[in-house]
Structure formats: structure tokens, C-alpha cells
Design a protein around this motif. Structure first.
Motif, short mmCIF file in Angstrom:
data_model
loop_
_atom_site.label_atom_id
_atom_site.label_comp_id
_atom_site.label_asym_id
_atom_site.label_seq_id
_atom_site.Cartn_x
_atom_site.Cartn_y
_atom_site.Cartn_z
N ILE A 1 0.85 -1.21 0.00
CA ILE A 1 0.00 0.00 0.00
C ILE A 1 0.88 1.26 0.00
CG2 ILE A 1 -1.55 1.35 1.52
CD1 ILE A 1 -3.08 -1.27 2.05
N GLU A 2 2.01 1.15 0.68
CA GLU A 2 2.97 2.26 0.74
C GLU A 2 3.43 2.70 -0.66
OE1 GLU A 2 6.34 0.85 2.93
OE2 GLU A 2 6.93 2.87 3.50
N GLN A 3 3.41 1.75 -1.60
CA GLN A 3 3.91 2.05 -2.95
C GLN A 3 2.83 2.67 -3.86
OE1 GLN A 3 5.89 -1.50 -4.61
NE2 GLN A 3 6.21 -2.19 -2.51
N LEU A 4 1.64 2.92 -3.32
CA LEU A 4 0.53 3.34 -4.18
C LEU A 4 0.46 4.85 -4.41
CD1 LEU A 4 -2.40 1.14 -2.79
CD2 LEU A 4 -0.85 0.68 -4.68
N ASP A 5 1.28 5.61 -3.76
CA ASP A 5 1.20 7.07 -3.84
C ASP A 5 -0.16 7.61 -3.38
OD1 ASP A 5 3.75 7.04 -4.93
OD2 ASP A 5 2.94 6.74 -6.95
N LEU A 6 -0.77 6.92 -2.44
CA LEU A 6 -1.99 7.47 -1.84
C LEU A 6 -1.60 8.65 -0.97
CD1 LEU A 6 -3.87 4.27 -0.63
CD2 LEU A 6 -4.86 6.03 -2.10
N PRO A 7 -2.44 9.66 -0.85
CA PRO A 7 -2.12 10.75 0.08
C PRO A 7 -1.98 10.20 1.51
CG PRO A 7 -3.98 11.34 -1.31
CD PRO A 7 -3.68 9.90 -1.59
N LYS A 8 -1.11 10.85 2.28
CA LYS A 8 -0.88 10.42 3.67
C LYS A 8 -2.19 10.36 4.44
CE LYS A 8 3.58 12.64 4.30
NZ LYS A 8 4.27 13.76 4.90
N GLY A 9 -2.34 9.34 5.26
CA GLY A 9 -3.49 9.27 6.16
C GLY A 9 -4.73 8.64 5.55
N VAL A 10 -4.71 8.35 4.25
CA VAL A 10 -5.92 7.74 3.64
C VAL A 10 -6.11 6.32 4.16
CG1 VAL A 10 -6.96 6.96 1.46
CG2 VAL A 10 -5.90 9.22 1.59
N VAL A 11 -5.00 5.57 4.28
CA VAL A 11 -5.10 4.21 4.81
C VAL A 11 -4.07 4.05 5.94
CG1 VAL A 11 -5.09 1.76 4.27
CG2 VAL A 11 -5.73 3.38 2.52
N ASN A 12 -4.51 3.52 7.06
CA ASN A 12 -3.63 3.41 8.25
C ASN A 12 -3.77 2.02 8.86
OD1 ASN A 12 -3.06 6.54 8.69
ND2 ASN A 12 -5.23 6.28 8.23
N LEU A 13 -2.71 1.60 9.55
CA LEU A 13 -2.69 0.28 10.19
C LEU A 13 -2.35 0.47 11.67
CD1 LEU A 13 -2.42 -2.91 9.96
CD2 LEU A 13 0.00 -2.49 9.50
#
Ligand code: NAD
Length: 491
Positions: free
Chosen positions: A191-203
Motif C-alpha cells: 500500500i505504501e507504494q501506491l502514492d496514496l495521500p498520507k493518512g488515507v489508509v492506516n494500520l
């Protein structure tokens, strides 16, 4: 020894909690690593909610067609890394490599279906409901949503929710089971490699403390839970009490009915796969096998042969057909339930207790076990065993079988094996369960269908997967607007 980190606001961070518990490989008993577990995990959750809340403001405004682009990339990353992920699932959860690959395939299918969000979120529009007045309904995201998952499908279950939630414009937090946290750790490296904006997905890791913080946090809008019925009920009542949208999937006790006209050879393989696959630790595992009329004579022997010949061992070995149960407490609980069944008058057809697997003597292995003669109103035919145990029940008619099926507290799955269309139709219509199998042993809905469940197996209204997930992760807004013709400018 690795202490797993949380993934919050686009970065890997240490938990504020110093207490940890061991993550143990159920076949070898080796400690794979440590996971934070204690009251300060609630602080970790607070940080994740803050990040997700901030990210929501802009993520919810990104056009849906753009929001699904990272999911296409995620699908390919999951496929590229499938073997590595499958190995991790097998190591921490115990299932065979084939089973681990299968659950990841199901995860990928959910990502694929969620890529259809631009169509699934489309609005409904009625033009000219009255002179010059139009009315339409749009779907908008909720905000911060979370998922709490169980140990038995660490790679699949978060995907019943995650891809739909973020494609719909929400931000998301996952709390995996503390028994199997490594799979999601690896998924988040992708997921880290997806270039999603920070904070969209968290664990965020943890146990009850993290969950309670989720239930009470005012900024969390929706919770998707999968696990035991006791905890599902708790999540539903405390979560809805706090005004949250909740979907809580619980436990099961699944019956399969075999009519005399069933194809014995086909049914045997499918039913033993259902009961003993994933060592019986599947919410869609068949547990109570009801033979109707003279079907018992022909199938009992073939079920016995098929169960007896199932190779049990460490799932990393490709020849293995059944792995261990999750931990020693679970092994003990299953053995005690078998003992209780014998005390209730049951007779063992096949005894899988006291199993020793060469090279894995400390593993939590129980081999396939079959019991018959259990009293219909006894505890064992009602209790979720969640292990490789099949109970054989003999009844005279399909109506008696339906009565027994519908008497149970759970309603996750009910199946029938027959070559009669009329009997299959009757069963499908009258059985009180959310997932029905007709000559199918594990009636697991594909990603485009909801993963249904009735009675004590589900608390809420909208299920995971497919269109139900779209509805769960969006709120509707109805707009009525007036633009009379006479207001249009003449150019
Ligand atoms: P569980 O209920 O023990 O745990 C599930 C999650 O809840 C975990 O993340 C855990 O940390 C958390 N949790 C545990 N106890 C809690 C408590 N007291 N308060 C708050 N949170 C708590 O379930 P499990 O043993 O991990 O999973 C097995 C169960 O899940 C079985 O009953 C199985 O039938 C069910 N299950 C159901 C489905 C379904 O679709 N209906 C699918 C998979 C598993």
C-alpha cells in the motif's frame, strides 16, 4: 525480535505501548515476532484517527475516477507478491499454501470490483418531477471508517471493506487480529507504494484496548467487524450506542443436508473439503452433516475414508492438505468439546485427537474427527467448534432436516446435496441462512455479492463486499431543485 510498527499518516511508527505479545507459528511454535498489546494502543488509534480525519477533507474531494487508480496498481502488486503473502499467511495462521493463495485471490477480486466505484456511486436522477423541478440522489463518503478483523483470513477479510471504503472517498484504519498481524504488515508495504495521500489508509495493531478506543472515538463514523458472535454483539451494541454505523459478522454452525439422490462421489469430496479445509477454522465450514433417509448408508463410509486420508502437517509443504489450528488454547478447547460430545452420548467414527506430526511435535495439530449419535438438543450440535470436527446426524425427511437447520442460533450458511431441483428449490427458499449452497460445500459469495449472514451470525443491515459495501460506506443526499423554463436566458 521484530516488534511490529503501526502505519500512520504515511509512515511506519513505533507504538506508544511497550507491552507486546508474541506472534507464534501454529505449526512450529516458533515466535515470529511481537505485536503491541495494551492500553496505550488507544493513543496510537487516536493518532491514526487524526491523520485519517485530516486526509478525508481532501481525499473525499478527489474525483472517483482518480480515487480508483491506486486500486489498479494494488491489484497488480498483490498479484506480483502473492507467493510471499501466501507464505506469510501459512506461517502465522497455519493454513495450507493452496488455501492461502485462495484467500488472496478473493482479496484481489474485491479490489477489482471496487474499481467499478465510478459506476456504483452514480446518482439517481428524476427530471421534471413537477413543473421545472428535478430531483436527484447522490452518494457521499462518511469520513473515517475502520475494520477489525479475525485471525482466520488475515489476507482476505480486510479487503471485504478497504477497497470500497477508500474508492468511495472515505479514509480507513485497519486493526488486524493480534494473532496474525504479519500479513497486513506485508500488505501495507505494498500500500505504501501506491502514492496514496498520507493518512488515507492506516494500520494500527492491538487488541481490546484498540477496539474499545475505536468504539468510543467520536470521529469514527463506521466500523466493519468480523469475528466471534460474542464480540460482534458487543461491537454492535456499543458502536450503535455511540451513533456509529456498524456491520458486525459473527460466528457460525453450518449444516449440510444430504438427500438420498445426492451424487455420493462428488458430495464426499466437497463436504470433507468444507469441514476440514482450513482445519475447520472457516466461518463457512460445514459442521453438522445431516443425512436424510437412506443416504447415510452410502455416504458415511466415503466421508470416513476421505477424512482419514487427509494429510495433516505444516502448510508450507505443498503436499499437505490440512494445517494446525491457531493456538494451543484452541486445540485444547476443541478436544474438550469432543470429550463433551462423547459425554452427551456421541460415538467417534474417526478420532483426530492425540495427533503427532513428525518434525512438528509441538504444533497445534488435530486430525479430522467425525462423531455420530449426538443428541439433537445437545450442546455440541449447537456450539461453534471452529476445528476439524464433523458431526453426523440422521433424519428421516427433508422437512425434519429443515426444522433442524432453522432451529440453530446461527444463520451463516446452509447447504443441500441433491439431484432434485424441486427439493433444492424448497431448501433454498425455506432455510434460514444468509448464504445457501446447492451441491456447494463452502457457499462463499464472490466479491460482487454481499457476504450475507443471518441471525447470530450478523448484526447490522448492510454486509461487506459488492453493492452492500458501496451503500455501507456512503450516505445518500437527495437534492430537489427548481429551474423553471422561464428563467432560461435566450441567447
Ligand atoms: P475474535 O472475536 O476473538 O476476534 C476478532 C477481533 O476482535 C480481533 O481483532 C480481536 O483483537 C478483537 N477482539 C477479541 N476480543 C475482543 C473483545 N473482548 N473486545 C473487543 N475486541 C475484541 O475472533 P477470532 O477468534 O479472531 O476469529 C474466529 C471467529 O470469527 C469465529 O467465530 C468465526 O466464525 C468468526 N468469523 C466470522 C466470519 C463471518 O463472515 N461471519 C468470517 C471469519 C471469521
Amino acid at each position: 525480535m521484530d516488534i511490529l510498527k503501526n502505519y500512520i499518516n504515511g509512515a511506519w511508527v513505533n507504538s506508544r505501548e511497550n507491552t507486546t505479545i508474541d506472534v507464534i507459528n501454529p505449526a512450529t511454535q516458533e515466535v515470529m515476532g511481537k505485536v503491541p498489546f495494551g492500553s496505550k494502543t488507544a493513543e496510537d488509534l487516536g493518532l491514526a484517527v487524526e491523520a485519517a480525519e485530516t486526509a478525508f477533507k481532501s481525499w473525499s474531494q478527489v474525483p472517483v475516477m482518480q480515487r480508483v487508480q491506486p486500486l489498479y496498481k494494488l491489484k497488480y502488486l498483490l498479484e506480483e507478491n502473492l507467493e510471499d503473502l501466501a507464505k506469510t499467511i501459512t506461517m502465522e495462521c497455519g493454513k495450507t499454501l493452496t488455501e492461502s493463495r485462495g484467500e488472496l485471490q478473493r482479496a484481489i477480486e474485491n479490489v477489482e470490483v471496487a474499481c467499478g466505484m465510478p459506476v456504483m456511486m452514480q446518482s439517481e436522477f428524476s427530471e421534471n418531477i413537477a413543473g421545472g423541478i428535478d430531483e436527484f440522489m447522490i452518494r457521499q463518503p462518511l469520513g473515517v471508517c475502520v475494520c477489525i478483523s479475525p485471525f482466520n483470513f488475515p489476507g482476505m477479510i480486510p479487503f471485504w471493506f478497504l477497497p470500497y471504503a477508500i474508492a468511495a472517498g472515505n479514509t480507513f484504519i485497519i486493526k488486524p487480529s493480534e494473532k496474525v498481524p504479519f500479513t497486513m504488515d506485508k500488505v501495507f508495504r505494498l500500500i505504501e507504494q501506491l502514492d496514496l495521500p498520507k493518512g488515507v489508509v492506516n494500520l494500527v495493531h492491538g487488541g481490546k484496548d484498540t477496539v474499545d478506543a475505536m468504539l468510543d472515538h467520536p470521529k469514527i463514523r463506521a466500523i466493519s467487524f468480523v469475528g466471534s458472535t460474542k464480540v460482534a454483539k458487543y461491537i454492535y451494541s456499543r458502536g450503535t450506542g455511540n451513533g456509529k454505523r456498524i456491520q458486525a459478522q459473527g460466528g457460525a454452525k453450518n449444516p449440510i443436508v444430504i438427500l438420498p439422490d445426492a451424487d455420493i462421489e462428488m458430495s464426499t469430496q466437497i463436504i470433507t473439503d468444507s469441514t476440514f479445509g482450513c482445519a475447520g477454522q472457516r466461518c463457512l465450514a460445514a459442521s453438522n452433516i445431516i443425512t436424510v433417509g437412506d443416504s447415510k448408508g452410502s455416504i458415511k463410509e466415503s466421508l470416513y475414508e476421505s477424512a482419514k486420508n487427509r494429510t495433516t502437517g505444516y502448510g508450507l509443504d505443498e503436499s499437505i492438505e490440512m494445517g494446525p489450528v491457531i493456538n494451543s488454547a484452541s486445540k485444547e478447547r476443541i478436544s474438550e468439546l469432543i470429550d463433551q460430545g462423547l459425554n452427551e452420548g456421541g460415538k467417534l467414527v474417526l478420532d483426530g485427537r492425540n495427533t503427532r506430526i513428525s518434525g512438528f511435535e509441538k504444533g497445534n495439530f488435530i486430525q479430522p474427527t467425525i462423531i455420530e449419535n449426538l443428541p439433537l438438543d445437545g450442546e455440541i450440535l449447537k456450539t461453534e467448534i471452529f476445528g476439524p470436527v464433523m458431526s453426523l446426524i440422521q433424519l428421516d425427511t427433508i422437512d425434519e432436516a429443515l426444522k433442524f437447520v432453522n432451529h440453530g442460533a446461527y444463520g451463516n450458511m446452509a447447504c443441500i446435496f441433491t439431484s432434485s431441483g424441486a427439493n433444492a428449490r424448497k431448501f433454498r427458499s425455506l432455510a434460514n441462512a444468509g448464504n445457501i449452497g446447492i451441491n456447494i460445500g463452502v457457499a462463499a459469495p464472490m466479491a460482487q455479492f454481499p457476504f450475507s449472514g443471518w441471525k447470530e451470525s450478523f448484526f447490522g443491515d448492510l454486509h461487506g463486499q459488492g453493492r452492500h459495501a458501496v451503500e455501507f460506506f456512503t450516505q445518500t443526499k437527495v437534492v430537489i431543485e427548481r429551474w423553471p423554463k422561464e428563467w432560461s436566458r435566450k441567447f
